[in-house]
Every structure is written in C-alpha cells, then in structure tokens.
Enzyme design. Sequence first.
Site, mmCIF file in Angstrom:
data_model
loop_
_atom_site.group_PDB
_atom_site.id
_atom_site.type_symbol
_atom_site.label_atom_id
_atom_site.label_comp_id
_atom_site.label_asym_id
_atom_site.label_seq_id
_atom_site.Cartn_x
_atom_site.Cartn_y
_atom_site.Cartn_z
ATOM 1 N N HIS A 43 -72.427 39.249 55.299
ATOM 2 C CA HIS A 43 -71.075 39.803 55.166
ATOM 3 C C HIS A 43 -70.327 38.987 54.111
ATOM 4 O O HIS A 43 -69.568 38.075 54.433
ATOM 5 C CB HIS A 43 -70.351 39.746 56.514
ATOM 6 C CG HIS A 43 -69.051 40.476 56.546
ATOM 7 N ND1 HIS A 43 -68.611 41.169 57.646
ATOM 8 C CD2 HIS A 43 -68.081 40.626 55.612
ATOM 9 C CE1 HIS A 43 -67.430 41.712 57.401
ATOM 10 N NE2 HIS A 43 -67.086 41.372 56.164
ATOM 11 N N GLU A 70 -72.598 43.955 55.030
ATOM 12 C CA GLU A 70 -71.320 44.368 55.605
ATOM 13 C C GLU A 70 -70.178 43.945 54.700
ATOM 14 O O GLU A 70 -70.273 42.938 53.990
ATOM 15 C CB GLU A 70 -71.102 43.689 56.962
ATOM 16 C CG GLU A 70 -72.141 43.985 58.007
ATOM 17 C CD GLU A 70 -71.850 43.276 59.321
ATOM 18 O OE1 GLU A 70 -72.418 43.688 60.339
ATOM 19 O OE2 GLU A 70 -71.048 42.311 59.316
ATOM 20 N N HIS A 190 -70.641 41.949 67.223
ATOM 21 C CA HIS A 190 -69.491 41.045 67.305
ATOM 22 C C HIS A 190 -69.433 40.421 68.693
ATOM 23 O O HIS A 190 -69.161 41.092 69.685
ATOM 24 C CB HIS A 190 -68.158 41.718 66.983
ATOM 25 C CG HIS A 190 -67.135 40.725 66.496
ATOM 26 N ND1 HIS A 190 -66.979 40.408 65.160
ATOM 27 C CD2 HIS A 190 -66.245 39.954 67.157
ATOM 28 C CE1 HIS A 190 -66.021 39.503 65.027
ATOM 29 N NE2 HIS A 190 -65.564 39.213 66.223
#
Length: 237
Positions: A43, A70, A190
């Site tokens: 990410h 991401e 998450h």
Amino acid sequence: MTKLSVNINKIATLRNSRGGDTPNVIQFAKDAQRFGAEGITIHPRPDERHIRYQDARDLKSVVHTEYNIEGNPIDAFVALVLEVKPTQVTLVPDALDAITSNAGWDTITHKDFLVDVIKEFKNNNIRTSIFVDPVLKQIEGAKNTGTDRIELYTEAYANQYSVDKAQAVKPYAECAKLANSLGLGVNAGHDLSLDNIEFFKKNVPNLLEVSIGHALISESLYLGAENVIQMYLNKLK
C-alpha cells in the site's frame, strides 16, 4: 480456499527507520511466498513513508503469486499501477495524512469517479477491488461501479470480536451474501489476526482473499514468519 495475501508495508517501515536496506523488502516478499503466502500486498502512500513507488516496480519480477497494490487512486498511483500491472488493484479512499486506512468508499457519492478509474484498470486487464464498509447499500453501490470485487473493511469486526463475536461478524456475513448474489468477489482486511481470522472465515461465505499485514508481522516477531504464515493458512482452510 481463502487466499492469504501478506501485506509487507511494516517491513518497509522498519527498513526506512534506519535509512538502509535491512530488512530487505524484496527478500521478505520472496520468503513469504516460499513459506506459503498466496499473495503479496503493498500500500504505497504519496509520502512513501513505508512502501516506496520503486518497491512496487521491483516487486513485480519476484511476486509469482497474486500481486495486490492498494491505494488512493490519485494520478501518481494510477500511473504506477498501470506501469506495474499487478494482479489486482484495491482502491482505498485514504486521506493524504492517514496513518492507516480508516474508512471505506461511499460508493454512491463517488460512483462516477470510481466508474472511470475502474474502467481504466480493467481495460488494462487488472482485476479491481474497492474498500468498503459492511453496509448493504454500499455493496449495492459497489456493483454499479463495475468493480470485480469488494474488500470488506474489518476494523469494526476486530474491535467487537472479544465482546460479541457473533454480532461482530453478522454485518459482514450479510454483505458477503449480497455481494455474492450480485456477482462480486469478496476480499477482507484490516486488523484481522490469528485470534479472530478463523471465526471470520467460517462465517463469511465465499471469502476469496484476506490481506493481513500489521498483525501478521507483529505475531512473527514472537513466533517467526514461516510459522505464522502456516498458522494463518491452517485457519483459512
């Protein structure tokens, strides 16, 4: 089977803290796959405080499993993804100063924007996923963007798991069922951990992939990366 994608951002954070190349992000990605990981997630953020854009380019040649990038689809991110052409791009509505992802897309308000971005990625044969809260109307909105998959934002589940795990997982199960009926693939991520992943997997139908970073790397400090990756794979069977 639910695939395990290891998010290696924290490895880059540790590397950057000393300004050198230890631990080596590329080697860790190779090792994670050798230990059984079925994907690598990164990410990159605009300030490159952990994963750098060059890391994304360098990883392309070593990730032989699923490569998931991401991020917030700002112009620089879109250009990076189109250059690297990972297996999957996951769109996350991060604020520029966000410590970590903290909300899913409003797929209704941002429909037109998401449609345009997703179309560009899909025209380049990159599978798309969008980060969403476990809210039924947002799943319906996601369908209208043209995305291939959604990634359910699981912080609320993780926070409530120790209080009432059945209630914690309920909205995720409902959203997954709706997504499945609409032809959307379902990912999740998450704050998933060794403590809560197995119950989530058992109760969320047709879960295709989980992306786990912070917990997995933290657990690896005590138990070892190879052992932890195998533990996750066993819980996801």
